[in-house]
Design an enzyme around this catalytic site. Structure first.
Site, mmCIF file in Angstrom:
data_model
loop_
_atom_site.group_PDB
_atom_site.id
_atom_site.type_symbol
_atom_site.label_atom_id
_atom_site.label_comp_id
_atom_site.label_asym_id
_atom_site.label_seq_id
_atom_site.Cartn_x
_atom_site.Cartn_y
_atom_site.Cartn_z
ATOM 1 N NE ARG A 63 7.046 -53.738 -41.954
ATOM 2 C CZ ARG A 63 7.085 -54.431 -43.092
ATOM 3 N NH1 ARG A 63 7.199 -55.742 -43.064
ATOM 4 N NH2 ARG A 63 7.026 -53.793 -44.246
ATOM 5 C CB SER A 68 4.456 -48.837 -44.222
ATOM 6 O OG SER A 68 4.576 -49.430 -45.483
ATOM 7 C CD GLU A 122 6.211 -50.455 -40.285
ATOM 8 O OE1 GLU A 122 7.380 -50.258 -39.960
ATOM 9 O OE2 GLU A 122 5.848 -50.620 -41.457
HETATM 10 N N1 EPU Z 1 -3.559 -50.176 -51.993
HETATM 11 C C1 EPU Z 1 -4.548 -49.309 -52.401
HETATM 12 N N2 EPU Z 1 -4.333 -47.962 -52.310
HETATM 13 C C2 EPU Z 1 -3.192 -47.449 -51.825
HETATM 14 C C3 EPU Z 1 -2.158 -48.326 -51.406
HETATM 15 C C4 EPU Z 1 -2.361 -49.688 -51.495
HETATM 16 O O1 EPU Z 1 -5.608 -49.715 -52.823
HETATM 17 O O2 EPU Z 1 -3.075 -46.227 -51.757
HETATM 18 C C5 EPU Z 1 -3.787 -51.631 -52.058
HETATM 19 C C6 EPU Z 1 -3.573 -52.238 -53.403
HETATM 20 O O3 EPU Z 1 -4.612 -53.153 -53.601
HETATM 21 C C7 EPU Z 1 -2.258 -52.985 -53.256
HETATM 22 C C8 EPU Z 1 -2.321 -53.402 -51.810
HETATM 23 O O4 EPU Z 1 -2.945 -52.287 -51.169
HETATM 24 O O5 EPU Z 1 -2.205 -54.059 -54.118
HETATM 25 C C9 EPU Z 1 -0.989 -53.679 -51.158
HETATM 26 O O6 EPU Z 1 -0.088 -52.621 -51.423
HETATM 27 P P1 EPU Z 1 1.488 -52.922 -51.609
HETATM 28 O O7 EPU Z 1 1.696 -54.156 -52.371
HETATM 29 O O8 EPU Z 1 2.135 -51.672 -52.062
HETATM 30 O O9 EPU Z 1 1.997 -53.270 -50.161
HETATM 31 P P2 EPU Z 1 1.588 -52.697 -48.741
HETATM 32 O O10 EPU Z 1 0.802 -53.762 -48.061
HETATM 33 O O11 EPU Z 1 1.003 -51.360 -48.848
HETATM 34 C C10 EPU Z 1 3.709 -53.660 -47.550
HETATM 35 C C11 EPU Z 1 4.737 -53.154 -46.583
HETATM 36 C C12 EPU Z 1 5.784 -52.292 -47.300
HETATM 37 C C13 EPU Z 1 6.429 -53.142 -48.379
HETATM 38 C C14 EPU Z 1 5.329 -53.636 -49.340
HETATM 39 C C15 EPU Z 1 5.855 -54.562 -50.387
HETATM 40 C C16 EPU Z 1 3.678 -52.954 -44.430
HETATM 41 C C17 EPU Z 1 3.136 -52.031 -43.377
HETATM 42 N N3 EPU Z 1 4.117 -52.375 -45.538
HETATM 43 O O12 EPU Z 1 3.004 -52.529 -48.032
HETATM 44 O O13 EPU Z 1 6.775 -51.937 -46.348
HETATM 45 O O14 EPU Z 1 7.422 -52.431 -49.092
HETATM 46 O O15 EPU Z 1 4.330 -54.374 -48.593
HETATM 47 O O16 EPU Z 1 6.221 -55.770 -49.820
HETATM 48 O O17 EPU Z 1 3.708 -54.161 -44.208
HETATM 49 C C18 EPU Z 1 7.532 -50.232 -44.840
HETATM 50 O O18 EPU Z 1 7.384 -51.053 -43.922
HETATM 51 O O19 EPU Z 1 7.953 -49.050 -44.614
HETATM 52 C C19 EPU Z 1 7.162 -50.609 -46.198
HETATM 53 C C20 EPU Z 1 7.241 -49.754 -47.192
#
Ligand code: EPU
Length: 339
Positions: free
Chosen positions: A165, A239, A335
């Site tokens: 990012r 995010s 972010e």
């Molecule tokens: N989780 C929780 N509770 C929550 C949210 C997440 O426990 O309320 C845990 C879960 O274990 C889940 C893990 O967090 O498995 C990861 O969540 P997710 O796979 O949804 O991905 P993320 O790390 O939250 C990142 C990016 C997103 C992108 C997704 C999918 C960043 C800051 N965010 O989110 O990007 O869509 O991966 O690849 O890197 C954005 O940048 O605006 C964005 C949406």
């Protein structure tokens, strides 16, 4: 050139907070860019380039400068061979329309980045990524206006110094360049597993085994629709925090109290912990605070359902950062960029 004065930035940023821009102008061709910078320089005002405003937060005091809305269009094949197709895309193209067109062409490389709001020119700024792909993987070069040298330049991907990012465009060279086009190389080969865990789960559950770009796009759209609030319905910036990168010691310390902490080993020896998980554990998921709301299906997303101010957002952000720090000793970071 059409210049507006004292324009509310709420309508140009998807979080819909903040005050006015002193000046706002729109560019539809790269040739218009130098003049906009020259005019701003003669008034000693800074220029801020805005795409879809989906990763930018405006402050209540507004912006004492020139907001340049980048609306430069263009979508052309610049070269192709048996394996790949190289495309030049205008920075002002709507990102998801670009993804849709490349998927229709049967090309792979950005299909997992479907349904991300914003413009093509914004993608390299924060090295946009989702479901295992990031723009750094397919980007060949960036065309830009360089305000430091007053020249149109071509920056190869290596010069952008991409990391999670991050790039020079929001780091060391912030404010210097106005990206006018991105050049990406996509593959004619079908998307290859292993896929991001959540994506693979969806594919398995729906018995999808033919991994075409269109199938991946459709799956990602379905997953995102379920987890992420639509900014055209509820104001938000996706995010709101970056995922946390912690040392082995830090991870071990968290494991003492939370043996099930999700984590991913990074190539540099650190560990990525999903900040959504940290905020969720701190008890904020679905909560309202300071007129803002932490999204109930994803604690990484902060929404603005009651037309909050930047001041409200700042208070909510501080409360979340502090609570996560108190519980885990991890300092999480915002972010989206700030105008
Ligand atoms: N989780 C929780 N509770 C929550 C949210 C997440 O426990 O309320 C845990 C879960 O274990 C889940 C893990 O967090 O498995 C990861 O969540 P997710 O796979 O949804 O991905 P993320 O790390 O939250 C990142 C990016 C997103 C992108 C997704 C999918 C960043 C800051 N965010 O989110 O990007 O869509 O991966 O690849 O890197 C954005 O940048 O605006 C964005 C949406």
């Amino acid at each position: 050139m059409n210049i507006s004065t004292d324009i509310s930035l709420k309508q140009y940023t998807t979080m819909q907070v903040g005050g006015n821009a002193r000046f706002l102008t729109e560019a539809t061709a790269a040739e218009e860019i130098p003049q906009i910078y020259h005019d701003a320089q003669s008034r000693q005002l800074p220029v801020f380039v805005l795409g879809g405003g989906s990763n930018v937060i405006a402050k209540d005091e507004g912006f004492e400068g020139v907001v340049l809305l980048n609306r430069i269009k263009g979508f052309e094949v610049v070269s192709e061979d048996e394996q790949s197709v190289t495309l030049k895309i205008g920075a002002g193209e709507v990102w998801d329309e670009v993804v849709a067109r490349t998927v229709d062409m049967g090309l792979s490389g950005i299909e997992a980045m479907s349904a991300i709001p914003g413009t093509a020119g914004a993608a390299p700024v924060q090295n946009v990524g989702a479901y295992g792909q990031e723009i750094a993987d397919t980007l060949v070069e960036v065309e830009a206006y360089d305000s430091a040298t007053d020249a149109m330049v071509v920056l190869p991907a290596e010069a952008c110094h991409f990391s999670y990012r991050h790039s020079i465009f929001r780091g060391s060279q912030m404010g210097r360049y106005c990206i006018t086009a991105i050049i990406i190389r996509l593959s004619r080969r079908a998307p290859q597993p292993p896929f991001y865990a959540g994506l693979q789960r969806y594919l398995d559950e729906h018995h999808i085994t033919n991994y075409t770009p269109a199938a991946i796009r459709q799956a990602v759209i379905a997953i995102r629709r379920d987890k992420l609030p639509d900014p055209t319905v509820t104001p938000n910036s996706g995010s709101f925090f970056k995922n946390a990168m912690v040392s082995q010691e830090m991870l071990d310390a968290i494991r003492q109290t939370h043996p099930d902490v999700p984590n991913y080993a990074m190539p540099d020896g650190t560990y990525k912990i999903p900040t959504g998980w940290l905020i969720d554990q701190a008890g904020f998921r679905g909560k309202e605070l300071h007129n803002m709301k932490i999204h109930d299906k994803n604690a990484l997303v902060l929404t603005n359902p009651h037309a909050a101010t930047y001041h409200d957002l700042e208070s909510a952000r501080q409360a979340i950062i502090q609570a996560v720090y108190d519980q885990f000793h991890v300092r999480i970071e915002q972010e989206p960029l700030e105008l």
